[in-house]
Motif scaffolding. Sequence first.
Motif, PDB file in Angstrom:
ATOM      1  N   GLY A 396     -30.361   6.133 -71.966  1.00 36.02           N
ATOM      2  CA  GLY A 396     -30.407   4.753 -72.438  1.00 36.02           C
ATOM      3  C   GLY A 396     -29.536   4.550 -73.658  1.00 36.02           C
ATOM      4  O   GLY A 396     -28.863   3.515 -73.799  1.00 36.02           O
ATOM      5  N   GLN A 397     -29.521   5.526 -74.567  1.00 37.08           N
ATOM      6  CA  GLN A 397     -28.710   5.417 -75.779  1.00 37.08           C
ATOM      7  C   GLN A 397     -27.216   5.447 -75.471  1.00 37.08           C
ATOM      8  O   GLN A 397     -26.415   4.842 -76.169  1.00 37.08           O
ATOM      9  N   MET A 398     -26.837   6.162 -74.401  1.00 42.78           N
ATOM     10  CA  MET A 398     -25.425   6.281 -74.041  1.00 42.78           C
ATOM     11  C   MET A 398     -25.026   5.297 -72.943  1.00 42.78           C
ATOM     12  O   MET A 398     -23.874   5.290 -72.501  1.00 42.78           O
ATOM     13  N   GLY A 399     -25.966   4.471 -72.499  1.00 43.32           N
ATOM     14  CA  GLY A 399     -25.663   3.511 -71.440  1.00 43.32           C
ATOM     15  C   GLY A 399     -25.545   4.155 -70.072  1.00 43.32           C
ATOM     16  O   GLY A 399     -24.887   3.614 -69.168  1.00 43.32           O
ATOM     17  N   ILE A 400     -26.177   5.305 -69.878  1.00 35.38           N
ATOM     18  CA  ILE A 400     -26.160   6.005 -68.586  1.00 35.38           C
ATOM     19  C   ILE A 400     -27.465   5.722 -67.857  1.00 35.38           C
ATOM     20  O   ILE A 400     -28.553   6.026 -68.359  1.00 35.38           O
ATOM     21  N   GLY A 401     -27.377   5.127 -66.686  1.00 35.91           N
ATOM     22  CA  GLY A 401     -28.556   4.715 -65.941  1.00 35.91           C
ATOM     23  C   GLY A 401     -29.275   5.856 -65.245  1.00 35.91           C
ATOM     24  O   GLY A 401     -28.729   6.953 -65.060  1.00 35.91           O
ATOM     25  N   ASN A 402     -30.504   5.582 -64.840  1.00 38.07           N
ATOM     26  CA  ASN A 402     -31.319   6.589 -64.161  1.00 38.07           C
ATOM     27  C   ASN A 402     -30.734   7.012 -62.814  1.00 38.07           C
ATOM     28  O   ASN A 402     -30.938   8.138 -62.368  1.00 38.07           O
ATOM     29  N   GLU A 403     -30.008   6.103 -62.154  1.00 34.62           N
ATOM     30  CA  GLU A 403     -29.419   6.454 -60.864  1.00 34.62           C
ATOM     31  C   GLU A 403     -28.379   7.563 -61.023  1.00 34.62           C
ATOM     32  O   GLU A 403     -28.257   8.456 -60.175  1.00 34.62           O
ATOM     33  N   VAL A 404     -27.631   7.502 -62.134  1.00 33.66           N
ATOM     34  CA  VAL A 404     -26.624   8.545 -62.403  1.00 33.66           C
ATOM     35  C   VAL A 404     -27.320   9.863 -62.704  1.00 33.66           C
ATOM     36  O   VAL A 404     -26.912  10.930 -62.219  1.00 33.66           O
ATOM     37  N   LEU A 405     -28.380   9.819 -63.500  1.00 31.57           N
ATOM     38  CA  LEU A 405     -29.146  11.025 -63.803  1.00 31.57           C
ATOM     39  C   LEU A 405     -29.700  11.648 -62.532  1.00 31.57           C
ATOM     40  O   LEU A 405     -29.674  12.875 -62.364  1.00 31.57           O
ATOM     41  N   HIS A 406     -30.210  10.808 -61.648  1.00 27.96           N
ATOM     42  CA  HIS A 406     -30.755  11.280 -60.369  1.00 27.96           C
ATOM     43  C   HIS A 406     -29.694  12.059 -59.592  1.00 27.96           C
ATOM     44  O   HIS A 406     -29.929  13.194 -59.148  1.00 27.96           O
ATOM     45  N   ARG A 407     -28.528  11.455 -59.432  1.00 20.11           N
ATOM     46  CA  ARG A 407     -27.514  12.074 -58.574  1.00 20.11           C
ATOM     47  C   ARG A 407     -26.967  13.360 -59.181  1.00 20.11           C
ATOM     48  O   ARG A 407     -26.751  14.342 -58.475  1.00 20.11           O
ATOM     49  N   VAL A 408     -26.763  13.378 -60.506  1.00 22.09           N
ATOM     50  CA  VAL A 408     -26.267  14.590 -61.155  1.00 22.09           C
ATOM     51  C   VAL A 408     -27.307  15.707 -61.069  1.00 22.09           C
ATOM     52  O   VAL A 408     -26.974  16.868 -60.806  1.00 22.09           O
ATOM     53  N   ALA A 409     -28.578  15.360 -61.271  1.00 20.75           N
ATOM     54  CA  ALA A 409     -29.641  16.366 -61.180  1.00 20.75           C
ATOM     55  C   ALA A 409     -29.696  16.978 -59.779  1.00 20.75           C
ATOM     56  O   ALA A 409     -29.817  18.194 -59.615  1.00 20.75           O
TER      57      ALA A 409
END
Length: 467
Positions: A396-409
């Motif tokens: 959230g602080q870097m403007g990176i959404g949860n969808e991006v976190l999901h796919r990278v994980a």
Amino acid sequence: MDIIGILLVLISLALLMYSAFKGISVIIMAPVLAVFTFLMESLILGRPMAFSVLTEYFMKGMADYVFSYFLIFLLGAIFGKIMDASGCAMKIATFISEKLGKNLALLAVILSCAVLTYGGVSLFVVAFAAYPIGAELFRKSDIPKRFLPATIAVGAITFTMTALPGSPQIQNAIPMKYFGTDAYAGPILGIVGAVIMLGGGYFWLYFRIKKAKANGEGYGEADESSAKTSESKADVLPNIVVAFLPILAVLAINFIASRYVFPNIDLSYLQDTFGKSPSDVIGNWSLITALILSVILCLATNLKRLKGRVIPCLDEGIVGSFPAIMNTAAVVGYGAVIKHLGAFVTIKDAVTGFSENPLIATAAGSTLLAGITGSASGGLTITLDALGSELIAMGGQMGIGNEVLHRVASLASGGLDSLPHNGAVITLLAVTGMTHKKSYFDICICSVVIPLIATVAAVILGTLGVC
């Protein structure tokens, strides 16, 4: 002094991989090394000795895995054997090779596996079902059989497992719980990752096969039983509809059962009686149902071709399922012991706090813990359990959404998980009759190195705001 414990874990892991390369049974080495590492840490660091580690940690982890997946292994082995004996696998192989040509046999096997895994079939089942198809295509094209495990791996345990949006595989499902996303999260990143893994794996194997054939290497020692089957059934193969029907049935029944049948049945009794929620069992129940009905369908549509061979096929499938699941379960038991080491907490904290960039932290934690545990889903779960909420805040602080976190994980979990002690790798080699020495190098490039490259690309693109 946790550094000593960490060294013990690394030494244990190195010895397990080395023994796998040397052909020593993981069923023997996994408990020996797990107990040795645990007891050595207890002695050196002055922690209480735990002689019960073998029964309480290793056997429990191993037994839990068998409890959860034995029916899938059993039915998958039977399904693959009947597909082979009925001539369905050979018909599919012949059909694909005729349509794509001998020069595209490699791509045909990859795409066959990809369709199955993206359709929701467990990668373990794909190994059983795809092997006879792949072996027949490789034999007809005179492609060295040692490349078959890596070829199946490209289609089954790379882009369809972690990258393609909508994949029903567990590695794509786990992040949904932590990030509030769905299976289609990060579609652009997923597609880019899939292109890298599919393209990279295909071209690596293409040039490796080309070089091997230029050196005069052919298919190798043919499977005599497969060759005899091919000759005896050349004039009685099923038509292409009958051949494809059981595989399509697995996909369709699994989808319908998981989406529309079991979710609409009152399963509230599960919590009170077994302490489980419907989501804990629906996936397995759907796949088991699909396999049972598809086995019955394959038998029913091929009775004449299977005359006198039904019981032998069932027996061979049953016997074949045991080494596959026991090898995998032994590695899971090893991981269960390692997770109880004091040093493992240090390792987990170090890799999950690797960077202030949430994508780098996610990727590092997921892939490294997957490598240590020998499990993509295990490493992914440990990482997100430890840092899920923090990653969301950092994103959230870097403007990176949860969808991006999901796919990278998800992408990251499919890298170091495929080290030599990984259960899927061991199962794949067992099913194809290959060894680590003959086939693991290409498996490593296709399911470790190239997926890691795809993960790095996703981290870069995600940091730049691509979703």
